[in-house]
Design a protein around this motif. Structure first.
Motif, PDB file in Angstrom:
ATOM      1  N   GLY A  89     -53.575 -45.700  26.738  1.00  0.00           N
ATOM      2  CA  GLY A  89     -54.140 -46.041  28.026  1.00  0.00           C
ATOM      3  C   GLY A  89     -53.148 -46.644  28.993  1.00  0.00           C
ATOM      4  N   TYR A  90     -53.419 -46.391  30.277  1.00  0.00           N
ATOM      5  CA  TYR A  90     -52.752 -47.093  31.382  1.00  0.00           C
ATOM      6  C   TYR A  90     -53.812 -48.049  31.916  1.00  0.00           C
ATOM      7  CZ  TYR A  90     -50.985 -47.681  36.204  1.00  0.00           C
ATOM      8  OH  TYR A  90     -50.571 -48.197  37.412  1.00  0.00           O
ATOM      9  N   VAL A  91     -53.864 -49.245  31.318  1.00  0.00           N
ATOM     10  CA  VAL A  91     -54.988 -50.153  31.521  1.00  0.00           C
ATOM     11  C   VAL A  91     -54.693 -51.083  32.699  1.00  0.00           C
ATOM     12  CG1 VAL A  91     -56.607 -51.705  30.379  1.00  0.00           C
ATOM     13  CG2 VAL A  91     -55.363 -50.007  29.037  1.00  0.00           C
ATOM     14  N   ARG A  92     -54.713 -50.496  33.883  1.00  0.00           N
ATOM     15  CA  ARG A  92     -54.523 -51.285  35.106  1.00  0.00           C
ATOM     16  C   ARG A  92     -55.853 -51.490  35.791  1.00  0.00           C
ATOM     17  NH1 ARG A  92     -54.188 -50.125  40.395  1.00  0.00           N
ATOM     18  NH2 ARG A  92     -53.661 -47.912  40.206  1.00  0.00           N
ATOM     19  N   THR A 111     -59.397 -45.367  31.973  1.00  0.00           N
ATOM     20  CA  THR A 111     -57.968 -45.598  31.785  1.00  0.00           C
ATOM     21  C   THR A 111     -57.437 -45.005  30.481  1.00  0.00           C
ATOM     22  OG1 THR A 111     -58.218 -47.710  30.591  1.00  0.00           O
ATOM     23  CG2 THR A 111     -58.247 -47.793  33.002  1.00  0.00           C
ATOM     24  N   LEU A 112     -58.276 -44.359  29.693  1.00  0.00           N
ATOM     25  CA  LEU A 112     -57.922 -43.999  28.322  1.00  0.00           C
ATOM     26  C   LEU A 112     -57.936 -42.498  28.067  1.00  0.00           C
ATOM     27  CD1 LEU A 112     -60.064 -46.626  26.348  1.00  0.00           C
ATOM     28  CD2 LEU A 112     -57.623 -46.761  26.891  1.00  0.00           C
ATOM     29  N   GLU A 123     -44.172 -44.530  20.117  1.00  0.00           N
ATOM     30  CA  GLU A 123     -43.904 -43.440  21.062  1.00  0.00           C
ATOM     31  C   GLU A 123     -45.067 -43.267  22.029  1.00  0.00           C
ATOM     32  OE1 GLU A 123     -41.236 -40.400  18.325  1.00  0.00           O
ATOM     33  OE2 GLU A 123     -43.395 -40.555  17.979  1.00  0.00           O
ATOM     34  N   ALA A 124     -46.281 -43.279  21.496  1.00  0.00           N
ATOM     35  CA  ALA A 124     -47.464 -43.043  22.333  1.00  0.00           C
ATOM     36  C   ALA A 124     -47.637 -44.112  23.394  1.00  0.00           C
ATOM     37  CB  ALA A 124     -48.710 -42.960  21.452  1.00  0.00           C
ATOM     38  N   ALA A 125     -47.249 -45.358  23.074  1.00  0.00           N
ATOM     39  CA  ALA A 125     -47.383 -46.437  24.058  1.00  0.00           C
ATOM     40  C   ALA A 125     -46.499 -46.207  25.268  1.00  0.00           C
ATOM     41  CB  ALA A 125     -47.048 -47.782  23.412  1.00  0.00           C
ATOM     42  N   GLY A 126     -45.413 -45.443  25.109  1.00  0.00           N
ATOM     43  CA  GLY A 126     -44.507 -45.181  26.216  1.00  0.00           C
ATOM     44  C   GLY A 126     -44.926 -44.040  27.116  1.00  0.00           C
ATOM     45  N   LEU A 127     -46.034 -43.393  26.773  1.00  0.00           N
ATOM     46  CA  LEU A 127     -46.436 -42.196  27.532  1.00  0.00           C
ATOM     47  C   LEU A 127     -47.262 -42.486  28.785  1.00  0.00           C
ATOM     48  CD1 LEU A 127     -46.520 -39.085  27.705  1.00  0.00           C
ATOM     49  CD2 LEU A 127     -48.520 -39.146  26.189  1.00  0.00           C
ATOM     50  N   PRO A 128     -48.244 -43.401  28.773  1.00  0.00           N
ATOM     51  CA  PRO A 128     -49.218 -43.444  29.883  1.00  0.00           C
ATOM     52  C   PRO A 128     -48.644 -43.695  31.270  1.00  0.00           C
ATOM     53  CG  PRO A 128     -50.106 -44.551  27.971  1.00  0.00           C
ATOM     54  CD  PRO A 128     -48.659 -44.269  27.662  1.00  0.00           C
ATOM     55  N   LEU A 129     -48.045 -44.863  31.536  1.00  0.00           N
ATOM     56  CA  LEU A 129     -47.624 -45.160  32.900  1.00  0.00           C
ATOM     57  C   LEU A 129     -46.502 -44.227  33.354  1.00  0.00           C
ATOM     58  CD1 LEU A 129     -47.191 -48.638  34.503  1.00  0.00           C
ATOM     59  CD2 LEU A 129     -45.544 -46.845  34.948  1.00  0.00           C
ATOM     60  N   ALA A 130     -45.486 -44.067  32.514  1.00  0.00           N
ATOM     61  CA  ALA A 130     -44.365 -43.205  32.897  1.00  0.00           C
ATOM     62  C   ALA A 130     -44.812 -41.767  33.047  1.00  0.00           C
ATOM     63  CB  ALA A 130     -43.246 -43.314  31.862  1.00  0.00           C
ATOM     64  N   GLY A 131     -45.601 -41.290  32.090  1.00  0.00           N
ATOM     65  CA  GLY A 131     -46.063 -39.903  32.149  1.00  0.00           C
ATOM     66  C   GLY A 131     -46.964 -39.648  33.338  1.00  0.00           C
ATOM     67  N   LEU A 132     -47.902 -40.556  33.592  1.00  0.00           N
ATOM     68  CA  LEU A 132     -48.804 -40.381  34.731  1.00  0.00           C
ATOM     69  C   LEU A 132     -48.047 -40.433  36.057  1.00  0.00           C
ATOM     70  CD1 LEU A 132     -51.885 -42.545  33.660  1.00  0.00           C
ATOM     71  CD2 LEU A 132     -51.872 -40.065  34.036  1.00  0.00           C
ATOM     72  N   THR A 133     -47.077 -41.328  36.165  1.00  0.00           N
ATOM     73  CA  THR A 133     -46.295 -41.413  37.395  1.00  0.00           C
ATOM     74  C   THR A 133     -45.584 -40.094  37.666  1.00  0.00           C
ATOM     75  OG1 THR A 133     -45.930 -43.776  37.045  1.00  0.00           O
ATOM     76  CG2 THR A 133     -44.483 -42.674  38.610  1.00  0.00           C
ATOM     77  N   ALA A 134     -44.925 -39.562  36.654  1.00  0.00           N
ATOM     78  CA  ALA A 134     -44.217 -38.293  36.820  1.00  0.00           C
ATOM     79  C   ALA A 134     -45.177 -37.150  37.109  1.00  0.00           C
ATOM     80  CB  ALA A 134     -43.406 -37.993  35.560  1.00  0.00           C
ATOM     81  N   LEU A 261     -54.272 -38.158  31.940  1.00  0.00           N
ATOM     82  CA  LEU A 261     -53.709 -38.707  30.704  1.00  0.00           C
ATOM     83  C   LEU A 261     -54.027 -37.800  29.517  1.00  0.00           C
ATOM     84  CD1 LEU A 261     -52.062 -41.009  29.587  1.00  0.00           C
ATOM     85  CD2 LEU A 261     -54.170 -42.330  29.295  1.00  0.00           C
ATOM     86  N   THR A 262     -55.206 -37.213  29.511  1.00  0.00           N
ATOM     87  CA  THR A 262     -55.557 -36.262  28.454  1.00  0.00           C
ATOM     88  C   THR A 262     -54.654 -35.038  28.506  1.00  0.00           C
ATOM     89  OG1 THR A 262     -57.867 -36.999  28.396  1.00  0.00           O
ATOM     90  CG2 THR A 262     -57.405 -34.799  27.544  1.00  0.00           C
ATOM     91  N   ALA A 263     -54.365 -34.558  29.711  1.00  0.00           N
ATOM     92  CA  ALA A 263     -53.451 -33.422  29.858  1.00  0.00           C
ATOM     93  C   ALA A 263     -52.075 -33.750  29.294  1.00  0.00           C
ATOM     94  CB  ALA A 263     -53.351 -33.012  31.327  1.00  0.00           C
ATOM     95  N   LEU A 264     -51.591 -34.963  29.571  1.00  0.00           N
ATOM     96  CA  LEU A 264     -50.296 -35.384  29.043  1.00  0.00           C
ATOM     97  C   LEU A 264     -50.333 -35.489  27.523  1.00  0.00           C
ATOM     98  CD1 LEU A 264     -49.417 -38.164  31.640  1.00  0.00           C
ATOM     99  CD2 LEU A 264     -48.290 -35.950  31.416  1.00  0.00           C
ATOM    100  N   SER A 265     -51.429 -35.992  26.996  1.00  0.00           N
ATOM    101  CA  SER A 265     -51.570 -36.101  25.543  1.00  0.00           C
ATOM    102  C   SER A 265     -51.497 -34.726  24.895  1.00  0.00           C
ATOM    103  CB  SER A 265     -52.899 -36.788  25.196  1.00  0.00           C
ATOM    104  OG  SER A 265     -53.049 -36.928  23.803  1.00  0.00           O
ATOM    105  N   HIS A 266     -52.158 -33.745  25.494  1.00  0.00           N
ATOM    106  CA  HIS A 266     -52.111 -32.380  24.956  1.00  0.00           C
ATOM    107  C   HIS A 266     -50.692 -31.812  25.022  1.00  0.00           C
ATOM    108  CE1 HIS A 266     -56.689 -31.764  25.802  1.00  0.00           C
ATOM    109  NE2 HIS A 266     -56.462 -32.423  24.677  1.00  0.00           N
TER     110      HIS A 266
END
Length: 307
Positions: A89-92, A111-112, A123-134, A261-266
């Protein structure tokens, strides 16, 4: 629960490690047992008071917006998840209060997403904010196959995600980074250039007709330099420089978005996206993790783990 928090604005020295009440779970939220939380520059910038004009703080504040963990309780209206689900999650929220550097965080379902299978919690913790921003930056400018995309700070947490996503969309990527990170960028599929004096000439040598898309992830006036190497009609987006609006570009503030975020997870499950973990700290050493992040030279993500 054990948590890291601050009662006044300041640097890493204001962080306290100790007991705080476990957060309550609202009707559309779940309680996540935190396994790992990534450090982002916005964490220590918010802690220093830089976001005070935008977000109220409810002290003591637990910092952190990125999380990977396990659902241990669900709200009364949460059909999306159940106890035992692994999530990221990007829990903002709209105030600084309940962050992720703690044993538990109450996270709104908006957020999840489900944690990518095959990625560790670190590894998974590093995905939400950075991945969503990109992801949201590339969507904002419509990056697509055939585009030449210039990514500033391409070896950082957001930049490395942007390179991988742009390549997945079929774009050619030129990325600025220090020379020690050039092999890393080549491995991600980008053409690296050194930032600093002479950048315009170096980018022009690779893209004589100009670049179609610019992602400014660093600020400091590079968006003005980028305009000099942009093709007619180029699309510009910055996460750090409001002057992008003067160039008909967009200033982006990343939003929590469960679908994105689900798209990034996939994509991570498919091997399209990888997360490089630079260093891992235990929860009680969060201040040291912030100090390392503030140096600004880390490739990949700095992560805090909760035993």
């Amino acid at each position: 629960m054990k948590a890291v928090s601050y009662r006044v604005y300041g640097g890493p020295e204001v962080l306290e490690y100790g007991e705080l009440p476990k957060p309550k779970v609202g009707p559309d939220s779940v309680l996540v047992r935190v396994k790992a939380a990534a450090v982002n520059p916005v964490d220590w910038k918010a802690q220093a008071g830089y976001l005070e004009p935008l977000l109220d703080a409810v002290f003591p504040v637990i910092p952190g917006w990125d999380v990977s963990g396990v659902v241990v309780a669900v709200g009364s209206d949460v059909p999306e998840f159940q106890e035992g689900d692994e999530v990221i999650g990007y829990v903002r929220e709209d105030v600084l209060s309940r962050g992720t550097f703690a044993e538990y965080v109450a996270a709104p379902v908006r957020t999840l997403a489900r944690k990518p299978a095959g990625l560790s919690h670190e590894e998974a913790a590093g995905l939400p904010l950075a991945g969503l921003t990109a992801y949201q930056a590339l969507k904002a400018v419509g990056a697509a196959s055939g585009d030449t995309v210039l990514v500033h700070a391409a070896a950082g947490g957001v930049g490395s995600m942007a390179v991988q996503l742009a390549r997945h969309f079929g774009a050619r990527v030129i990325g600025t980074a220090s020379e020690r990170n050039h092999d890393y960028l080549r491995a991600l599929g980008a053409e690296p250039v050194v930032y600093g004096d002479g950048l315009t000439e170096r980018v022009r040598a690779l893209a004589p007709e100009g670049v179609d898309v610019v992602l400014d992830l660093v600020g400091g006036g590079v968006i003005r330099t980028s305009a000099e190497v942009s093709a007619p009609g180029a699309r510009l987006v910055s996460i750090a420089d409001p002057e992008v609006a003067d160039l008909n570009g967009r200033l982006l503030w990343v939003r929590p978005d469960a679908d994105d975020l689900t798209a990034l997870s996939h994509l991570a499950e498919q091997g399209v996206l990888s997360v490089e973990v630079a260093e891992v700290f235990p929860l009680e050493k969060t201040a040291d993790a912030q100090r390392l992040s503030a140096q600004g030279h880390t490739r990949g993500k700095i992560v805090v783990t909760v035993p």
